[in-house]
Design a protein around this motif. Sequence first.
Motif, PDB file in Angstrom:
ATOM      1  N   GLU A  97     -63.552  -9.883  -1.104  1.00 13.91           N
ATOM      2  CA  GLU A  97     -64.352  -9.008  -0.237  1.00 13.91           C
ATOM      3  C   GLU A  97     -65.792  -8.861  -0.724  1.00 13.91           C
ATOM      4  O   GLU A  97     -66.684  -8.503   0.044  1.00 13.91           O
ATOM      5  CB  GLU A  97     -63.699  -7.636  -0.040  1.00 13.91           C
ATOM      6  N   LEU A  98     -66.031  -9.161  -1.995  1.00 17.39           N
ATOM      7  CA  LEU A  98     -67.401  -9.092  -2.511  1.00 17.39           C
ATOM      8  C   LEU A  98     -68.284 -10.203  -1.956  1.00 17.39           C
ATOM      9  O   LEU A  98     -69.498 -10.186  -2.138  1.00 17.39           O
ATOM     10  CB  LEU A  98     -67.402  -9.139  -4.042  1.00 17.39           C
ATOM     11  N   SER A  99     -67.676 -11.160  -1.241  1.00 16.78           N
ATOM     12  CA  SER A  99     -68.429 -12.243  -0.613  1.00 16.78           C
ATOM     13  C   SER A  99     -69.032 -11.826   0.718  1.00 16.78           C
ATOM     14  O   SER A  99     -69.761 -12.597   1.334  1.00 16.78           O
ATOM     15  CB  SER A  99     -67.526 -13.464  -0.395  1.00 16.78           C
ATOM     16  N   ASP A 100     -68.734 -10.624   1.190  1.00 16.36           N
ATOM     17  CA  ASP A 100     -69.246 -10.137   2.464  1.00 16.36           C
ATOM     18  C   ASP A 100     -70.692  -9.667   2.307  1.00 16.36           C
ATOM     19  O   ASP A 100     -70.940  -8.588   1.759  1.00 16.36           O
ATOM     20  CB  ASP A 100     -68.361  -8.980   2.957  1.00 16.36           C
ATOM     21  N   PRO A 101     -71.668 -10.457   2.792  1.00 17.03           N
ATOM     22  CA  PRO A 101     -73.069 -10.083   2.609  1.00 17.03           C
ATOM     23  C   PRO A 101     -73.465  -8.836   3.407  1.00 17.03           C
ATOM     24  O   PRO A 101     -74.452  -8.176   3.073  1.00 17.03           O
ATOM     25  CB  PRO A 101     -73.843 -11.313   3.080  1.00 17.03           C
ATOM     26  N   GLY A 102     -72.697  -8.505   4.421  1.00 15.33           N
ATOM     27  CA  GLY A 102     -72.980  -7.292   5.184  1.00 15.33           C
ATOM     28  C   GLY A 102     -72.741  -6.031   4.370  1.00 15.33           C
ATOM     29  O   GLY A 102     -73.473  -5.055   4.491  1.00 15.33           O
ATOM     30  N   ARG A 103     -71.711  -6.064   3.535  1.00 14.50           N
ATOM     31  CA  ARG A 103     -71.373  -4.903   2.708  1.00 14.50           C
ATOM     32  C   ARG A 103     -72.013  -4.960   1.330  1.00 14.50           C
ATOM     33  O   ARG A 103     -72.300  -3.943   0.733  1.00 14.50           O
ATOM     34  CB  ARG A 103     -69.849  -4.800   2.547  1.00 14.50           C
ATOM     35  N   TYR A 104     -72.160  -6.179   0.797  1.00 16.71           N
ATOM     36  CA  TYR A 104     -72.652  -6.344  -0.569  1.00 16.71           C
ATOM     37  C   TYR A 104     -73.859  -7.281  -0.574  1.00 16.71           C
ATOM     38  O   TYR A 104     -73.832  -8.364  -1.154  1.00 16.71           O
ATOM     39  CB  TYR A 104     -71.525  -6.878  -1.472  1.00 16.71           C
ATOM     40  N   GLU A 105     -74.898  -6.832   0.071  1.00 14.08           N
ATOM     41  CA  GLU A 105     -76.096  -7.644   0.282  1.00 14.08           C
ATOM     42  C   GLU A 105     -76.755  -8.068  -1.029  1.00 14.08           C
ATOM     43  O   GLU A 105     -77.314  -9.152  -1.133  1.00 14.08           O
ATOM     44  CB  GLU A 105     -77.080  -6.859   1.144  1.00 14.08           C
ATOM     45  N   PHE A 106     -76.688  -7.227  -2.041  1.00 17.37           N
ATOM     46  CA  PHE A 106     -77.395  -7.500  -3.287  1.00 17.37           C
ATOM     47  C   PHE A 106     -76.454  -7.876  -4.435  1.00 17.37           C
ATOM     48  O   PHE A 106     -76.791  -7.718  -5.591  1.00 17.37           O
ATOM     49  CB  PHE A 106     -78.243  -6.283  -3.689  1.00 17.37           C
TER      50      PHE A 106
END
Length: 170
Positions: free
Chosen positions: A12-21
């Motif tokens: 889930e850390l690959s989701d740029p919407g949630r974890y942009e940085f």
Amino acid sequence: IPQISYASTAPELSDPGRYEFFSRVVPPDSYQAQAMVAVVRALGWSYVSTLASEGNYGESGVEAFVQSSREAGGLCIAQSIKIPREPKPGEFAKVIGRLMETSTARGVVLFANEDDIRRVLEAATLANLSGHFAWVGSDSWGAKMAPVQGLEDAAHGAITILPKRASVPG
């Protein structure tokens, strides 16, 4: 705040919407799940069980394995067993008992923490089932000795996954 992780593998850390940085230097668990499917298929297995430690790592890893196995086809999951976060006495004997319910599924794919792996191997040894199961372990097992020390007979023949790594001189 930008973050770079050296060990976080949760998909889930690959989701740029949630974890942009957020960025990581290791591949997500979905890649090792694909590698585990490839290993299982290369061994000619078509019927396996999965075993996961309760929590993000174990459950997400098994979910990724099941999804990859569906996409690859030709692989049936006998059962998916979850190890509770705080196992009660006798819990690991129950896990081995459940695995034996589908005893023809001798291949077991493990996404579990080190302690759970060790306790599963101990339970297999106590049930006199050393050598019955063929383990395919995730990177939490990898090349570590702690989960298998003294339980080598139960772990014999296990195949474990570990991301490629190398030392950087200096």
